[in-house]
Motif scaffolding. Structure first.
Motif, PDB file in Angstrom:
ATOM      1  N   GLY A  10      45.734  66.935  53.982  1.00 35.20           N
ATOM      2  CA  GLY A  10      44.740  66.810  52.934  1.00 35.20           C
ATOM      3  C   GLY A  10      44.296  65.380  52.727  1.00 35.20           C
ATOM      4  N   LEU A  11      43.125  65.260  52.120  1.00 33.99           N
ATOM      5  CA  LEU A  11      42.565  63.966  51.724  1.00 33.99           C
ATOM      6  C   LEU A  11      42.305  64.040  50.218  1.00 33.99           C
ATOM      7  CD1 LEU A  11      40.076  63.582  54.716  1.00 33.99           C
ATOM      8  CD2 LEU A  11      42.158  62.231  54.355  1.00 33.99           C
ATOM      9  N   PRO A  12      43.350  63.868  49.405  1.00 34.61           N
ATOM     10  CA  PRO A  12      43.243  64.123  47.962  1.00 34.61           C
ATOM     11  C   PRO A  12      42.744  62.934  47.133  1.00 34.61           C
ATOM     12  CG  PRO A  12      45.493  63.600  48.503  1.00 34.61           C
ATOM     13  CD  PRO A  12      44.741  63.573  49.809  1.00 34.61           C
ATOM     14  N   GLU A  13      42.196  61.918  47.766  1.00 32.07           N
ATOM     15  CA  GLU A  13      41.860  60.687  47.050  1.00 32.07           C
ATOM     16  C   GLU A  13      40.924  60.903  45.860  1.00 32.07           C
ATOM     17  OE1 GLU A  13      43.192  59.257  51.121  1.00 32.07           O
ATOM     18  OE2 GLU A  13      42.152  60.982  50.262  1.00 32.07           O
ATOM     19  N   VAL A  14      39.956  61.822  46.002  1.00 30.03           N
ATOM     20  CA  VAL A  14      39.010  62.010  44.899  1.00 30.03           C
ATOM     21  C   VAL A  14      39.707  62.519  43.640  1.00 30.03           C
ATOM     22  CG1 VAL A  14      36.954  62.335  46.317  1.00 30.03           C
ATOM     23  CG2 VAL A  14      38.406  64.313  45.797  1.00 30.03           C
ATOM     24  N   GLN A  15      40.834  63.176  43.797  1.00 28.34           N
ATOM     25  CA  GLN A  15      41.587  63.662  42.640  1.00 28.34           C
ATOM     26  C   GLN A  15      42.222  62.515  41.854  1.00 28.34           C
ATOM     27  OE1 GLN A  15      44.381  66.562  44.126  1.00 28.34           O
ATOM     28  NE2 GLN A  15      42.776  67.949  44.883  1.00 28.34           N
ATOM     29  N   ARG A  16      42.236  61.336  42.460  1.00 26.44           N
ATOM     30  CA  ARG A  16      42.800  60.147  41.817  1.00 26.44           C
ATOM     31  C   ARG A  16      41.739  59.098  41.548  1.00 26.44           C
ATOM     32  NH1 ARG A  16      45.965  62.806  45.026  1.00 26.44           N
ATOM     33  NH2 ARG A  16      48.206  62.991  44.725  1.00 26.44           N
ATOM     34  N   GLY A  17      40.477  59.533  41.585  1.00 21.94           N
ATOM     35  CA  GLY A  17      39.377  58.617  41.306  1.00 21.94           C
ATOM     36  C   GLY A  17      39.031  57.701  42.455  1.00 21.94           C
ATOM     37  N   LEU A  18      39.493  58.017  43.651  1.00 12.04           N
ATOM     38  CA  LEU A  18      39.257  57.173  44.816  1.00 12.04           C
ATOM     39  C   LEU A  18      38.481  57.956  45.877  1.00 12.04           C
ATOM     40  CD1 LEU A  18      42.901  55.738  45.018  1.00 12.04           C
ATOM     41  CD2 LEU A  18      40.901  54.609  44.021  1.00 12.04           C
ATOM     42  N   PHE A  19      38.448  57.442  47.078  1.00  9.31           N
ATOM     43  CA  PHE A  19      37.913  58.192  48.214  1.00  9.31           C
ATOM     44  C   PHE A  19      38.707  57.771  49.442  1.00  9.31           C
ATOM     45  CE2 PHE A  19      35.781  54.252  49.038  1.00  9.31           C
ATOM     46  CZ  PHE A  19      35.438  54.255  50.386  1.00  9.31           C
ATOM     47  N   PRO A  20      38.721  58.574  50.511  1.00  5.38           N
ATOM     48  CA  PRO A  20      39.519  58.244  51.693  1.00  5.38           C
ATOM     49  C   PRO A  20      38.920  57.073  52.462  1.00  5.38           C
ATOM     50  CG  PRO A  20      38.357  60.316  52.026  1.00  5.38           C
ATOM     51  CD  PRO A  20      38.118  59.926  50.605  1.00  5.38           C
ATOM     52  N   GLY A  21      39.196  55.871  51.978  1.00  5.23           N
ATOM     53  CA  GLY A  21      38.549  54.667  52.489  1.00  5.23           C
ATOM     54  C   GLY A  21      39.175  54.094  53.740  1.00  5.23           C
ATOM     55  N   GLY A  22      40.223  54.709  54.260  1.00  4.05           N
ATOM     56  CA  GLY A  22      40.849  54.217  55.485  1.00  4.05           C
ATOM     57  C   GLY A  22      40.387  54.948  56.729  1.00  4.05           C
ATOM     58  N   GLY A  23      39.269  55.632  56.645  1.00  5.10           N
ATOM     59  CA  GLY A  23      38.740  56.358  57.794  1.00  5.10           C
ATOM     60  C   GLY A  23      38.706  57.856  57.619  1.00  5.10           C
ATOM     61  N   ARG A  51      35.131  65.309  63.596  1.00  2.55           N
ATOM     62  CA  ARG A  51      36.076  66.230  64.229  1.00  2.55           C
ATOM     63  C   ARG A  51      35.857  67.683  63.817  1.00  2.55           C
ATOM     64  NH1 ARG A  51      40.578  62.900  66.087  1.00  2.55           N
ATOM     65  NH2 ARG A  51      41.448  64.822  66.900  1.00  2.55           N
ATOM     66  N   VAL A  52      35.243  67.902  62.651  1.00  6.30           N
ATOM     67  CA  VAL A  52      35.052  69.263  62.149  1.00  6.30           C
ATOM     68  C   VAL A  52      33.607  69.406  61.672  1.00  6.30           C
ATOM     69  CG1 VAL A  52      37.464  69.360  61.424  1.00  6.30           C
ATOM     70  CG2 VAL A  52      35.706  68.731  59.754  1.00  6.30           C
ATOM     71  N   PRO A  53      33.111  70.636  61.477  1.00  6.05           N
ATOM     72  CA  PRO A  53      31.752  70.831  60.989  1.00  6.05           C
ATOM     73  C   PRO A  53      31.500  70.120  59.653  1.00  6.05           C
ATOM     74  CG  PRO A  53      32.617  72.887  61.846  1.00  6.05           C
ATOM     75  CD  PRO A  53      33.763  71.916  61.825  1.00  6.05           C
ATOM     76  N   LEU A  54      30.270  69.694  59.447  1.00  2.42           N
ATOM     77  CA  LEU A  54      29.916  68.901  58.267  1.00  2.42           C
ATOM     78  C   LEU A  54      30.295  69.594  56.965  1.00  2.42           C
ATOM     79  CD1 LEU A  54      28.533  66.470  56.934  1.00  2.42           C
ATOM     80  CD2 LEU A  54      26.352  67.675  57.184  1.00  2.42           C
ATOM     81  N   GLY A  55      29.993  70.874  56.850  1.00  2.00           N
ATOM     82  CA  GLY A  55      30.290  71.582  55.607  1.00  2.00           C
ATOM     83  C   GLY A  55      31.775  71.586  55.290  1.00  2.00           C
ATOM     84  N   ILE A  56      32.598  71.733  56.321  1.00  5.10           N
ATOM     85  CA  ILE A  56      34.038  71.736  56.098  1.00  5.10           C
ATOM     86  C   ILE A  56      34.519  70.333  55.747  1.00  5.10           C
ATOM     87  CG2 ILE A  56      36.279  72.075  57.218  1.00  5.10           C
ATOM     88  CD1 ILE A  56      35.003  74.375  58.779  1.00  5.10           C
ATOM     89  N   ALA A  57      33.965  69.312  56.414  1.00  3.60           N
ATOM     90  CA  ALA A  57      34.333  67.932  56.097  1.00  3.60           C
ATOM     91  C   ALA A  57      34.008  67.605  54.642  1.00  3.60           C
ATOM     92  CB  ALA A  57      33.601  66.973  57.031  1.00  3.60           C
ATOM     93  N   LEU A  58      32.863  68.057  54.170  1.00  2.11           N
ATOM     94  CA  LEU A  58      32.482  67.819  52.779  1.00  2.11           C
ATOM     95  C   LEU A  58      33.404  68.577  51.829  1.00  2.11           C
ATOM     96  CD1 LEU A  58      28.607  67.907  53.166  1.00  2.11           C
ATOM     97  CD2 LEU A  58      29.969  65.947  52.405  1.00  2.11           C
ATOM     98  N   GLN A  59      33.723  69.803  52.166  1.00  3.80           N
ATOM     99  CA  GLN A  59      34.632  70.582  51.320  1.00  3.80           C
ATOM    100  C   GLN A  59      35.980  69.885  51.178  1.00  3.80           C
ATOM    101  OE1 GLN A  59      35.318  74.585  52.699  1.00  3.80           O
ATOM    102  NE2 GLN A  59      37.216  74.800  51.541  1.00  3.80           N
ATOM    103  N   LEU A  60      36.545  69.426  52.282  1.00  2.00           N
ATOM    104  CA  LEU A  60      37.873  68.822  52.246  1.00  2.00           C
ATOM    105  C   LEU A  60      37.884  67.489  51.507  1.00  2.00           C
ATOM    106  CD1 LEU A  60      39.058  69.598  55.894  1.00  2.00           C
ATOM    107  CD2 LEU A  60      39.627  70.831  53.791  1.00  2.00           C
ATOM    108  N   THR A  61      36.839  66.691  51.683  1.00  2.00           N
ATOM    109  CA  THR A  61      36.816  65.381  51.035  1.00  2.00           C
ATOM    110  C   THR A  61      36.365  65.448  49.579  1.00  2.00           C
ATOM    111  OG1 THR A  61      34.586  64.981  51.938  1.00  2.00           O
ATOM    112  CG2 THR A  61      36.461  64.095  53.184  1.00  2.00           C
ATOM    113  N   LEU A  62      35.467  66.376  49.242  1.00  2.00           N
ATOM    114  CA  LEU A  62      34.958  66.462  47.863  1.00  2.00           C
ATOM    115  C   LEU A  62      35.922  67.181  46.928  1.00  2.00           C
ATOM    116  CD1 LEU A  62      31.174  67.265  48.465  1.00  2.00           C
ATOM    117  CD2 LEU A  62      32.203  65.067  47.871  1.00  2.00           C
ATOM    118  N   THR A  63      36.694  68.109  47.457  1.00  2.00           N
ATOM    119  CA  THR A  63      37.655  68.830  46.613  1.00  2.00           C
ATOM    120  C   THR A  63      39.043  68.208  46.658  1.00  2.00           C
ATOM    121  OG1 THR A  63      38.367  70.373  48.353  1.00  2.00           O
ATOM    122  CG2 THR A  63      36.421  70.994  47.038  1.00  2.00           C
ATOM    123  N   GLY A  64      39.372  67.553  47.765  1.00  2.00           N
ATOM    124  CA  GLY A  64      40.711  67.000  47.922  1.00  2.00           C
ATOM    125  C   GLY A  64      41.765  68.062  48.159  1.00  2.00           C
ATOM    126  N   GLU A  65      41.357  69.268  48.495  1.00  2.00           N
ATOM    127  CA  GLU A  65      42.308  70.367  48.654  1.00  2.00           C
ATOM    128  C   GLU A  65      43.166  70.197  49.892  1.00  2.00           C
ATOM    129  OE1 GLU A  65      39.605  73.714  50.981  1.00  2.00           O
ATOM    130  OE2 GLU A  65      39.256  73.388  48.833  1.00  2.00           O
TER     131      GLU A  65
END
Length: 258
Positions: free
Chosen positions: A131-144, A151-165
């Motif tokens: 997971g990339l849960p950074e948004v749940q802590r007020g951040l974003f996955p800034g290390g890449g 690596r994955v379809p755009l919609g899935i990439a957005l889902q994983l990064t925007l929800t942090g699930e």
């Protein structure tokens, strides 16, 4: 750097890097980052190293990301401009010259998943979570982590990064992020098998594929330019002639890397 925190083993043409801080969920402190960077530099300068495997000790976590205790204590956790830190940063961007296979023995979140995203292939334990849960802590996955869209379809990439699930290893395989999901005890052996298959191939052709396939996703125009370069280098090489001759003589090729 403590030898106990970071282990390096050689398996023929494959070098295995092991994060060895299981008590800290293999979190990245300054010495660990410097050790990884130094090993990457050594591998790139050694023509006998044809692939790297990146794994970790323990069965709970592959890597929990940055060691916040070290960071809060003022330790350099990869931000200063040193050759080792630059090599580590290239690893997280997938820009290491040597192919890298990630062997996720356990959960990888935040910076731990970002480290895996820099690998060319990923093998994961069937019990691992990601997971990339950074948004749940007020951040974003800034290390890449935002590069996950490579690596994955755009919609899935957005889902994983925007929800942090979080998601399972099986889900990672379904979306094309993970190449193989196996029982935890088979992770390293499976990763080594991938690395050895890569290492058995012509090094110039492997280098061309690694660069061109990644560029085809991130910079198609640059990929077209580099394709012309690699065509001239690889097809006129001694290894190209050796590959054809070995095929006709029904023997294993002997690569020179030129």
């Amino acid at each position: 750097m403590s030898d106990e925190e970071f282990l390096v083993d050689r398996h023929g043409p494959v070098t295995v890097l092991t994060l060895n801080r299981p008590q800290a969920r293999n979190a990245l402190n300054g010495s660990l980052i410097a050790g990884i960077g130094a090993t990457v530099l050594e591998a790139e300068q050694d023509s006998g190293t044809r692939a790297l495997v990146l794994t970790a000790a323990g069965d709970r976590a592959f890597c929990a990301g940055m060691d916040l205790r070290a960071f809060s204590g003022g330790e350099d956790v990869g931000f200063s401009d040193t050759p080792e830190n630059r090599a580590f940063q290239r690893l997280t961007r997938g820009a290491v010259e040597v192919p890298v296979v990630g062997a996720a023995n356990g959960t990888a979140v935040g910076g731990g998943l970002e480290l895996l995203l820099g690998c060319d292939l990923i093998v994961a334990a069937d019990t691992a979570k990601f997971g990339l849960p950074e948004v749940q802590r007020g951040l974003f996955p800034g290390g890449g982590g935002t590069y996950i869209a490579e690596r994955v379809p755009l919609g899935i990439a957005l889902q994983l990064t925007l929800t942090g699930e979080f998601f399972s290893a099986a889900r990672g395989y379904e979306i094309g992020l993970i190449n193989a999901v196996v029982p935890a005890g088979q992770v390293l052996d499976t990763a080594l098998a991938f690395a050895e298959r890569i290492a058995a191939n012509g090094p110039l052709g492997v280098a061309a594929c690694k660069e061109l396939v990644r560029l085809s996703v991130t910079d198609p125009e640059r990929a077209a330019e580099r394709l012309r370069h690699w065509q001239g280098v690889v097809f006129a090489s001694a290894d190209a002639k050796e590959g054809a001759l070995a095929f006709m003589e029904k023997r294993d090729p002997v690569w020179q890397g030129k």
